[in-house]
Design an enzyme around this catalytic site. Structure first.
Site, short mmCIF file in Angstrom:
data_model
loop_
_atom_site.label_atom_id
_atom_site.label_comp_id
_atom_site.label_asym_id
_atom_site.label_seq_id
_atom_site.Cartn_x
_atom_site.Cartn_y
_atom_site.Cartn_z
N SER A 63 63.64 18.19 -6.72
CA SER A 63 62.25 17.72 -6.47
C SER A 63 61.55 17.01 -7.25
O SER A 63 61.83 16.82 -8.42
CB SER A 63 61.43 19.10 -6.06
OG SER A 63 62.21 20.23 -5.57
N1 SAH Z 1 64.44 23.94 -6.96
C1 SAH Z 1 65.39 22.82 -6.84
C2 SAH Z 1 65.33 21.90 -5.54
C3 SAH Z 1 65.83 22.88 -4.38
S1 SAH Z 1 66.51 21.66 -3.26
C4 SAH Z 1 65.40 22.18 -7.85
O1 SAH Z 1 64.51 22.42 -8.97
O2 SAH Z 1 66.23 21.21 -8.28
C5 SAH Z 1 66.74 23.02 -1.90
C6 SAH Z 1 68.04 23.98 -2.38
O3 SAH Z 1 67.97 25.09 -1.56
C7 SAH Z 1 69.18 23.09 -2.20
O4 SAH Z 1 70.05 23.26 -3.44
C8 SAH Z 1 69.87 24.13 -1.10
O5 SAH Z 1 71.19 24.21 -1.19
C9 SAH Z 1 69.25 25.08 -1.09
N2 SAH Z 1 69.32 26.24 0.04
C10 SAH Z 1 69.09 25.95 1.22
N3 SAH Z 1 69.09 27.10 2.06
C11 SAH Z 1 69.40 28.20 1.23
C12 SAH Z 1 69.62 29.55 1.37
N4 SAH Z 1 69.61 30.24 2.48
N5 SAH Z 1 70.11 30.26 0.34
C13 SAH Z 1 70.06 29.69 -0.96
N6 SAH Z 1 69.83 28.46 -1.20
C14 SAH Z 1 69.41 27.51 -0.10
#
Ligand code: SAH
Length: 215
Positions: A63
């Site tokens: 992000s």
């Molecule tokens: N917080 C992260 C950025 C998030 S990107 C950082 O600091 O880099 C969003 C993430 O959520 C992605 O890696 C995606 O794979 C994950 N994601 C999406 N759906 C999900 C779910 N149901 N359970 C766990 N992770 C999930």
């Protein structure tokens, strides 16, 4: 990059966060301490101090730093808090939370990202983070309730299991809206009876998907 260049970059990075409206001294200190470059690979690591989202493994993104900071501020993390993050991605957001909370649980549906995030936490000696491969839409029933929950993927509605795993008096911050559209960052407070909702700002996150990924 020399140490002096890195120090200069981090100074600019913090200045940029302030100019985007981040005021909480504890959040700014956490962002000064945690080196975002540790959570990135290859050519993108050189751009770690830019206020922009960047690609990571598994087609996901780390992000934008100012969004990380503003979400962390909105979460009002206290030193004794037990926090759940859904969507570990690179692990950067969890590392920031680990500076402010007692314990952070973070879950991710891509096992590759879990392994890489764990390596980054070890490199920075962050020992109060537990990173697990799981579908975060169901939360972590074994560790519930949580004082704070941060969802970093967009759901059409705040997932029911996460609402239930929030302690009374607790706060959840979650992007809500359909994927590929502008979503709204929502702050949910659990009251003695029911929940209070506050709409914070427009954001854009990848969607919260069901089940584990293959990689
Ligand atoms: N917080 C992260 C950025 C998030 S990107 C950082 O600091 O880099 C969003 C993430 O959520 C992605 O890696 C995606 O794979 C994950 N994601 C999406 N759906 C999900 C779910 N149901 N359970 C766990 N992770 C999930």
């Amino acid at each position: 990059m020399t140490d002096a260049e890195r120090a200069e970059n981090i100074m600019r990075f913090i200045y940029a966060l302030r100019s985007k409206g981040v005021t909480d001294a504890n959040v700014l200190r956490a962002m000064e301490r945690i080196d975002r470059a540790v959570f990135m690979r290859g050519v993108f690591a050189e751009r770690a101090y830019e206020d922009t989202p960047l690609p990571i493994a598994c087609g996901q993104t780390i992000s934008q730093p100012s969004v990380v900071a503003l979400m962390t501020e909105a979460l009002e993390v206290t030193p004794r808090a037990k926090v759940l993050e859904v969507g570990t991605g690179s692990g950067y957001q969890a590392a920031i939370l680990s500076q402010l909370a007692r314990r952070v649980y973070t879950v991710e549906r891509h096992r590759t990202l879990v392994a890489e995030a764990r390596a980054a936490f070890a490199k920075l000696d962050l020992s109060n983070i537990t990173c697990l491969a799981a579908d975060g839409s169901f939360g972590l029933p074994d560790q519930a309730p949580f004082d704070r929950i941060l969802v970093t993927a967009a759901a059409e509605d705040p997932p029911g299991p996460l609402m239930q795993q929030l302690r009374v008096g607790g706060i959840m911050v979650v992007p809500v809206g359909q994927s590929d559209h502008v979503q709204s960052l929502i702050k949910v407070r659990r009251l003695e009876k029911g929940y209070d909702y506050e709409e914070l700002r427009p954001v854009r996150f990848v969607p919260l998907l069901e089940g584990m990924a293959r990689d």
